[in-house]
Scaffold this active site. Sequence first.
Site, PDB file in Angstrom:
ATOM      1  N   CYS A   4       0.835  -1.204   0.000  1.00  0.00           N
ATOM      2  CA  CYS A   4       0.000   0.000   0.000  1.00  0.00           C
ATOM      3  C   CYS A   4       0.874   1.260   0.000  1.00  0.00           C
ATOM      4  CB  CYS A   4      -0.927  -0.015   1.218  1.00  0.00           C
ATOM      5  SG  CYS A   4      -1.854   1.521   1.390  1.00  0.00           S
ATOM      6  N   CYS A   7       0.373   3.447   3.109  1.00  0.00           N
ATOM      7  CA  CYS A   7       1.055   2.890   4.291  1.00  0.00           C
ATOM      8  C   CYS A   7       2.556   3.176   4.216  1.00  0.00           C
ATOM      9  CB  CYS A   7       0.798   1.387   4.415  1.00  0.00           C
ATOM     10  SG  CYS A   7      -0.838   1.007   5.091  1.00  0.00           S
ATOM     11  N   ASP A  30      -1.194  16.111  -2.639  1.00  0.00           N
ATOM     12  CA  ASP A  30      -1.382  15.145  -3.719  1.00  0.00           C
ATOM     13  C   ASP A  30      -0.273  15.351  -4.756  1.00  0.00           C
ATOM     14  OD1 ASP A  30      -4.103  13.412  -4.844  1.00  0.00           O
ATOM     15  OD2 ASP A  30      -2.502  13.915  -6.273  1.00  0.00           O
ATOM     16  N   HIS A  46      -4.960   1.182   8.226  1.00  0.00           N
ATOM     17  CA  HIS A  46      -5.203   0.748   6.841  1.00  0.00           C
ATOM     18  C   HIS A  46      -6.630   0.205   6.722  1.00  0.00           C
ATOM     19  CE1 HIS A  46      -4.183  -0.859   2.828  1.00  0.00           C
ATOM     20  NE2 HIS A  46      -5.025  -1.828   3.171  1.00  0.00           N
ATOM     21  N   HIS A 100      -9.009   7.694   1.925  1.00  0.00           N
ATOM     22  CA  HIS A 100      -8.412   9.027   1.966  1.00  0.00           C
ATOM     23  C   HIS A 100      -9.453  10.047   1.555  1.00  0.00           C
ATOM     24  CE1 HIS A 100      -7.661   7.130  -1.941  1.00  0.00           C
ATOM     25  NE2 HIS A 100      -7.828   8.333  -2.475  1.00  0.00           N
TER      26      HIS A 100
HETATM   27  P1  AMP Z   1      -8.123   8.137  -5.622  1.00  0.00           P
HETATM   28  O1  AMP Z   1      -8.345   8.141  -7.101  1.00  0.00           O
HETATM   29  O2  AMP Z   1      -9.241   8.753  -4.845  1.00  0.00           O
HETATM   30  O3  AMP Z   1      -7.720   6.773  -5.093  1.00  0.00           O
HETATM   31  O4  AMP Z   1      -6.906   9.123  -5.380  1.00  0.00           O
HETATM   32  C1  AMP Z   1      -5.594   8.714  -5.224  1.00  0.00           C
HETATM   33  C2  AMP Z   1      -4.768   9.982  -5.218  1.00  0.00           C
HETATM   34  O5  AMP Z   1      -3.484   9.678  -4.703  1.00  0.00           O
HETATM   35  C3  AMP Z   1      -4.563  10.597  -6.615  1.00  0.00           C
HETATM   36  O6  AMP Z   1      -5.078  11.920  -6.630  1.00  0.00           O
HETATM   37  C4  AMP Z   1      -3.042  10.547  -6.787  1.00  0.00           C
HETATM   38  O7  AMP Z   1      -2.536  11.674  -7.476  1.00  0.00           O
HETATM   39  C5  AMP Z   1      -2.544  10.480  -5.354  1.00  0.00           C
HETATM   40  N1  AMP Z   1      -1.244   9.849  -5.170  1.00  0.00           N
HETATM   41  C6  AMP Z   1      -0.833   8.655  -5.657  1.00  0.00           C
HETATM   42  N2  AMP Z   1       0.434   8.407  -5.269  1.00  0.00           N
HETATM   43  C7  AMP Z   1       0.814   9.460  -4.503  1.00  0.00           C
HETATM   44  C8  AMP Z   1       2.007   9.798  -3.804  1.00  0.00           C
HETATM   45  N3  AMP Z   1       3.084   8.987  -3.810  1.00  0.00           N
HETATM   46  N4  AMP Z   1       2.054  10.971  -3.133  1.00  0.00           N
HETATM   47  C9  AMP Z   1       0.998  11.798  -3.128  1.00  0.00           C
HETATM   48  N5  AMP Z   1      -0.164  11.538  -3.757  1.00  0.00           N
HETATM   49  C10 AMP Z   1      -0.257  10.385  -4.434  1.00  0.00           C
HETATM   50 ZN    ZN Z   2      -2.507   1.280   3.545  1.00  0.00          ZN
END
Ligand code: AMP
Ligand code: ZN
Length: 115
Positions: A4, A7, A30, A46, A100
């Site tokens: 994850c 995590c 983000d 988690h 989230h």
């Molecule tokens: P969701 O589509 O609601 O699952 O959103 C996941 C979000 O996580 C997306 O907006 C991604 O840009 C963001 N995301 C994915 N990996 C990372 C990361 N390493 N650091 C910060 N944001 C991330």
């Molecule tokens: Zn997690």
Amino acid sequence: MEDCIFCKIIKKEIPSKIVYEDEEVIAFNDINPATPIHILVVPKKHIETLLEVTQEDNTLISHIYQTINKIAKENGFAENGFRIIANCGKDSGQEVMHIHFHILAGKKLGDKIVD
Ligand code: AMP
Ligand code: ZN
């Protein structure tokens, strides 16, 4: 859980721009912002999807919303307002299977919540 990405961010195994952190939650920018301010608020527990939230998580969920308020006030966008989005499952496009809450702010958002 080992795979994850959130995590791993919580364990500081991968870097993130942390906006707020306490024992229960972490909030970070983000990586692919949709708005000038785009912060993810993530419980350290988690939980894969919102469908797995139970009564046991009442205090945690309340704490998440109070954290959102704190972040909004401390980062100067409480007055102008913001939008919270929490995706659940494939039709929503949930990519990361650890719940989230997206905080979207920093500009006037569109009237349509979905396209
Ligand atoms: P969701 O589509 O609601 O699952 O959103 C996941 C979000 O996580 C997306 O907006 C991604 O840009 C963001 N995301 C994915 N990996 C990372 C990361 N390493 N650091 C910060 N944001 C991330
Ligand atoms: Zn997690």
